[in-house]
Design a protein around this motif. Structure first.
Motif, PDB file in Angstrom:
ATOM      1  N   PRO A   1      19.458 -31.463 -20.539  1.00  0.00           N
ATOM      2  CA  PRO A   1      19.346 -32.779 -20.506  1.00  0.00           C
ATOM      3  C   PRO A   1      20.408 -33.778 -21.579  1.00  0.00           C
ATOM      4  O   PRO A   1      20.826 -32.860 -22.461  1.00  0.00           O
ATOM      5  N   LEU A   2      20.392 -34.759 -21.317  1.00  0.00           N
ATOM      6  CA  LEU A   2      21.121 -35.811 -22.282  1.00  0.00           C
ATOM      7  C   LEU A   2      20.531 -35.709 -23.741  1.00  0.00           C
ATOM      8  O   LEU A   2      19.272 -35.755 -23.678  1.00  0.00           O
ATOM      9  N   GLN A   3      21.387 -35.584 -24.852  1.00  0.00           N
ATOM     10  CA  GLN A   3      20.741 -35.173 -26.141  1.00  0.00           C
ATOM     11  C   GLN A   3      21.779 -35.420 -27.226  1.00  0.00           C
ATOM     12  O   GLN A   3      23.009 -35.431 -26.855  1.00  0.00           O
ATOM     13  N   LYS A   4      21.293 -35.771 -28.429  1.00  0.00           N
ATOM     14  CA  LYS A   4      22.266 -36.072 -29.457  1.00  0.00           C
ATOM     15  C   LYS A   4      22.697 -34.321 -29.905  1.00  0.00           C
ATOM     16  O   LYS A   4      21.904 -33.512 -29.671  1.00  0.00           O
ATOM     17  N   THR A   5      24.108 -34.424 -30.212  1.00  0.00           N
ATOM     18  CA  THR A   5      24.474 -33.055 -30.587  1.00  0.00           C
ATOM     19  C   THR A   5      25.403 -33.330 -32.075  1.00  0.00           C
ATOM     20  O   THR A   5      25.500 -34.262 -32.430  1.00  0.00           O
ATOM     21  N   ASP A   6      25.764 -32.195 -32.420  1.00  0.00           N
ATOM     22  CA  ASP A   6      26.711 -32.369 -33.598  1.00  0.00           C
ATOM     23  C   ASP A   6      27.885 -33.108 -33.246  1.00  0.00           C
ATOM     24  O   ASP A   6      28.646 -33.411 -34.265  1.00  0.00           O
ATOM     25  N   TRP A   7      28.376 -33.083 -32.032  1.00  0.00           N
ATOM     26  CA  TRP A   7      29.691 -33.575 -31.870  1.00  0.00           C
ATOM     27  C   TRP A   7      29.694 -34.769 -31.148  1.00  0.00           C
ATOM     28  O   TRP A   7      30.534 -35.750 -30.781  1.00  0.00           O
ATOM     29  N   SER A   8      28.556 -35.117 -30.498  1.00  0.00           N
ATOM     30  CA  SER A   8      28.230 -36.448 -29.613  1.00  0.00           C
ATOM     31  C   SER A   8      26.805 -37.077 -29.960  1.00  0.00           C
ATOM     32  O   SER A   8      25.922 -36.494 -29.991  1.00  0.00           O
ATOM     33  N   PRO A   9      26.958 -38.394 -29.846  1.00  0.00           N
ATOM     34  CA  PRO A   9      25.531 -39.164 -29.973  1.00  0.00           C
ATOM     35  C   PRO A   9      24.849 -38.888 -28.628  1.00  0.00           C
ATOM     36  O   PRO A   9      23.459 -38.930 -28.677  1.00  0.00           O
ATOM     37  N   LEU A  10      25.372 -38.508 -27.559  1.00  0.00           N
ATOM     38  CA  LEU A  10      24.830 -38.206 -26.460  1.00  0.00           C
ATOM     39  C   LEU A  10      25.563 -37.338 -25.463  1.00  0.00           C
ATOM     40  O   LEU A  10      26.696 -37.815 -25.062  1.00  0.00           O
TER      41      LEU A  10
END
Length: 143
Positions: free
Chosen positions: A112-121
């Motif tokens: 699912p779309l989510q915040k990651t260490d490299w991306s806000p989405l």
């Protein structure tokens, strides 16, 4: 609207070898390579020693094109021949959500779309035709 696309090759433990092969064969330049072991430790998802050496993300520049790579994570299915994904990089989160929802219609959400260490989405979806897309809103780039 600003958006870019690039091929994303997903391999099963031999990404380092593939990146260096394509760098030489295509006359590319390796811009970055990060292993799963380079990421902050997550006690909820501990890594085995052999997993730490697998490539989480590699970026090869070939002319004006970007070619990206990753090894699979343990437990994720790997089907030879299903190794190329399309990475989409919309600049706006709202546009990323629209694209993801459109691709999800009749398809399957892998992550699912989510915040990651490299991306806000960031998220992964396989569309109704079996094509896998990574939707990634670029994070702030270091100056």
């Amino acid at each position: 609207m600003s958006i870019s696309l690039n091929p994303y090759l997903c391999l099963d433990g031999n990404t380092k070898e593939a990146v260096h092969f394509y760098e030489k064969a295509l006359g590319g330049k390796l811009l970055s390579i990060m292993t799963f072991g380079d990421m902050p430790a997550d006690p909820n998802h501990p890594l085995t020693d052999d997993m730490k050496d697998r490539v989480m993300h590699a970026h090869l520049k070939v002319g004006d094109a970007d070619l990206m790579f990753s090894d699979t994570f343990p437990g994720m299915p790997f089907q030879p021949g299903d190794t190329v994904q399309i990475a989409i990089h919309p600049r706006e989160e709202a546009r990323a959500r629209e694209i993801f929802a459109a691709l999800e219609d009749g398809g399957q959400v892998v992550m699912p779309l989510q915040k990651t260490d490299w991306s806000p989405l960031y998220g992964i979806v396989k569309d109704k035709f079996g094509v896998t897309f990574q939707v990634n809103v670029p994070g702030e780039q270091p100056q």
